[in-house]
Scaffold this motif. Structure first.
Motif, mmCIF file in Angstrom:
data_model
loop_
_atom_site.group_PDB
_atom_site.id
_atom_site.type_symbol
_atom_site.label_atom_id
_atom_site.label_comp_id
_atom_site.label_asym_id
_atom_site.label_seq_id
_atom_site.Cartn_x
_atom_site.Cartn_y
_atom_site.Cartn_z
ATOM 1 N N LEU A 158 0.858 -1.193 0.000
ATOM 2 C CA LEU A 158 0.000 0.000 0.000
ATOM 3 C C LEU A 158 0.893 1.242 0.000
ATOM 4 O O LEU A 158 1.859 1.303 0.755
ATOM 5 N N ILE A 159 0.579 2.188 -0.889
ATOM 6 C CA ILE A 159 1.356 3.434 -0.969
ATOM 7 C C ILE A 159 0.374 4.598 -0.946
ATOM 8 O O ILE A 159 -0.616 4.575 -1.680
ATOM 9 N N TRP A 160 0.621 5.588 -0.095
ATOM 10 C CA TRP A 160 -0.199 6.795 -0.180
ATOM 11 C C TRP A 160 0.695 8.028 -0.089
ATOM 12 O O TRP A 160 1.765 7.997 0.486
ATOM 13 N N SER A 161 0.202 9.115 -0.725
ATOM 14 C CA SER A 161 0.957 10.367 -0.714
ATOM 15 C C SER A 161 0.049 11.517 -0.331
ATOM 16 O O SER A 161 -1.166 11.381 -0.277
ATOM 17 N N GLN A 162 0.683 12.633 -0.064
ATOM 18 C CA GLN A 162 0.008 13.923 0.161
ATOM 19 C C GLN A 162 -1.082 13.847 1.225
ATOM 20 O O GLN A 162 -2.150 14.436 1.059
ATOM 21 N N MET A 163 -0.828 13.122 2.326
ATOM 22 C CA MET A 163 -1.729 13.266 3.469
ATOM 23 C C MET A 163 -1.519 14.657 4.067
ATOM 24 O O MET A 163 -2.413 15.194 4.724
ATOM 25 N N HIS A 164 -0.354 15.233 3.823
ATOM 26 C CA HIS A 164 -0.127 16.666 4.044
ATOM 27 C C HIS A 164 -0.243 17.348 2.673
ATOM 28 O O HIS A 164 0.519 17.035 1.755
ATOM 29 N N GLY A 165 -1.205 18.250 2.547
ATOM 30 C CA GLY A 165 -1.593 18.773 1.231
ATOM 31 C C GLY A 165 -0.488 19.491 0.481
ATOM 32 O O GLY A 165 -0.497 19.533 -0.750
ATOM 33 N N ASN A 166 0.472 20.066 1.212
ATOM 34 C CA ASN A 166 1.548 20.823 0.554
ATOM 35 C C ASN A 166 2.821 19.982 0.379
ATOM 36 O O ASN A 166 3.893 20.524 0.169
ATOM 37 N N GLU A 167 2.684 18.663 0.462
ATOM 38 C CA GLU A 167 3.848 17.778 0.308
ATOM 39 C C GLU A 167 3.615 16.864 -0.900
ATOM 40 O O GLU A 167 3.080 15.770 -0.787
ATOM 41 N N SER A 168 4.032 17.352 -2.069
ATOM 42 C CA SER A 168 3.570 16.750 -3.322
ATOM 43 C C SER A 168 4.594 15.882 -4.053
ATOM 44 O O SER A 168 4.252 15.264 -5.060
ATOM 45 N N PRO A 218 -2.066 -4.784 3.873
ATOM 46 C CA PRO A 218 -0.777 -4.865 3.168
ATOM 47 C C PRO A 218 0.317 -5.526 3.997
ATOM 48 O O PRO A 218 0.305 -5.468 5.225
ATOM 49 N N ASP A 219 1.268 -6.136 3.280
ATOM 50 C CA ASP A 219 2.474 -6.640 3.941
ATOM 51 C C ASP A 219 3.439 -5.491 4.223
ATOM 52 O O ASP A 219 4.150 -5.502 5.219
ATOM 53 N N PHE A 220 3.468 -4.527 3.296
ATOM 54 C CA PHE A 220 4.310 -3.334 3.472
ATOM 55 C C PHE A 220 3.550 -2.102 2.988
ATOM 56 O O PHE A 220 2.793 -2.169 2.019
ATOM 57 N N SER A 221 3.780 -0.986 3.680
ATOM 58 C CA SER A 221 3.211 0.284 3.243
ATOM 59 C C SER A 221 4.312 1.320 3.097
ATOM 60 O O SER A 221 5.329 1.259 3.790
ATOM 61 N N PHE A 222 4.079 2.277 2.199
ATOM 62 C CA PHE A 222 4.973 3.424 2.047
ATOM 63 C C PHE A 222 4.157 4.694 2.252
ATOM 64 O O PHE A 222 3.171 4.930 1.538
ATOM 65 N N ASN A 223 4.570 5.488 3.227
ATOM 66 C CA ASN A 223 3.891 6.714 3.634
ATOM 67 C C ASN A 223 4.757 7.885 3.166
ATOM 68 O O ASN A 223 5.830 8.111 3.710
ATOM 69 N N LEU A 224 4.290 8.595 2.124
ATOM 70 C CA LEU A 224 5.167 9.539 1.416
ATOM 71 C C LEU A 224 4.925 10.995 1.834
ATOM 72 O O LEU A 224 3.806 11.495 1.724
ATOM 73 N N HIS A 225 5.997 11.632 2.267
ATOM 74 C CA HIS A 225 5.949 13.015 2.755
ATOM 75 C C HIS A 225 7.070 13.853 2.152
ATOM 76 O O HIS A 225 7.976 13.338 1.520
#
Ligand SMILES: [Zn+2]
Length: 350
Positions: A69-79, A157-164
């Motif tokens: 599982l990968i998600w991005s921009q949980m902080h709106g100004n981190e693109s 997921p077995d692994f997640s990536f939380n992108l900031h």
């Protein structure tokens, strides 16, 4: 350890970089046409709506047993992570390289490319109700936090990536380099115990760091593993879901984060490939060889030789003015100090 070659990663990036996306201010309207383009090769779903009713999408591809599982921009100004996600999607759907086919047959990827579209719209860290989604993992007061948690619970997921993204103030301890990419394997408790899951997360980071040291030597930092009881990564890790935090930072003369984007893409694809190629993720000790992330940089410094006069340091404040993202220079320090680190330095004669 299975490392991809830098030449191969370079060729992927040149060919598959998503040219529709550029710079720092990335909004839902920018990514929507790109998401729709991927409908023919992937499974695109609306998994909910933000507080202000903007759709939040997930994109799924691959047929393998290992779930990522990968998600991005949980902080709106981190693109930066959002740009990287679409570079990755182009690569995964277009390339016939064996390493890509290996990933697609061993892994199933679920990608949420913008968790906080309301914050992205107005370039804020928080959502439209001023909730910091990365401090809302326990209470889940925000709709967006519940959407992410639901994705985690159903996909498992077995692994997640939380992108900031991190600010330009961060450097790599013991070097004069900015922290272009930083990592964290979050703690599950205040004792920062080396649990089996956390060790697996560290193992993935070691693989990504080994790749990055070839292209940005000493440009990689390691975040403090102090336990944040309400943070997303810490809580997901505590629930048994290995979660890698990636923080995109500054690269010299790259305020648009387009070079950082490239190295972030290298790291993420390497991390996924490492997961695909291995079944034993127990080697972790080299995680602690990555130097600490430290706050030691200014954007601009004016100084005099031999500290004859005060040194003055400035930091850019990012603002939206007349519908444009502006970097506004603010004075943040004035004192006698020897050689502060800065991205832009002006030394006066005397
Ligand atoms: Zn963030």
């Amino acid at each position: 350890m299975s490392l991809l070659s830098v030449d191969l990663l370079d060729s992927f990036f040149k060919k598959e970089k998503e040219t529709a996306l550029f710079g720092r201010w990335i909004r839902l309207a920018d990514i929507t046409p790109v998401i729709l383009k991927h409908e023919k090769n992937t499974s695109v779903k609306q998994i909910g709506f933000s507080e202000q009713q903007r759709p939040i999408y997930s994109i799924q591809l691959g047929t393998g047993k290992k779930k990522i599982l990968i998600w991005s921009q949980m902080h709106g100004n981190e693109s930066t992570g959002t740009k990287v996600i679409f570079d990755l999607l182009n690569t995964l759907t277009q390339s016939e390289a064996p390493c890509i086919q290996q990933i697609l047959t061993t892994c199933t990827l679920q990608i949420i490319p913008m968790l906080n579209p309301d914050g992205a719209e107005v370039y804020t860290r928080v959502n439209s109700k001023k909730v910091d989604l990365n401090r809302d993992a326990v209470e889940r007061s925000a709709i967006e936090s519940r959407i992410l948690r639901n994705a985690l619970d159903t996909f498992q997921p077995d692994f997640s990536f939380n992108l900031h993204d991190q600010r330009t103030i961060f450097g790599v301890e013991g070097t004069t380099k900015p922290a272009t990419i930083s990592f964290l394997a979050p703690s599950e408790d205040v004792d920062r115990a080396l649990t089996a899951g956390r060790i697996q997360t560290m193992n993935i980071i070691v693989a990504m760091n080994n790749l990055l040291q070839q292209v940005i030597p000493n440009g990689v930092g390691r975040y403090t593993d102090e336990f944040y009881p309400t943070a997303t990564g810490d809580n997901f890790q505590k629930l048994g879901y290995n979660t890698v935090l990636i923080e995109a930072g500054h690269y010299p003369n790259d305020y648009e984060r387009e070079m950082t984007r490239k190295y972030h893409f290298f790291a993420l694809l390497q991390g996924i490939y490492h997961i695909a190629m291995n079944d034993d993720y127990t080697s972790y000790k080299r995680y602690f060889d990555i130097p600490n992330n430290v706050k030691n940089f200014y954007d601009v410094v004016h100084r005099y030789p031999n500290q004859t006069k005060n040194c003055v340091a400035y930091q850019y404040e990012e603002k939206i003015i007349k519908n444009k993202l502006v970097f506004d220079l603010q004075k943040v320090m004035e004192k006698q100090i020897e050689n502060p680190l800065s991205h832009n330095e002006i030394v006066f004669d005397s």
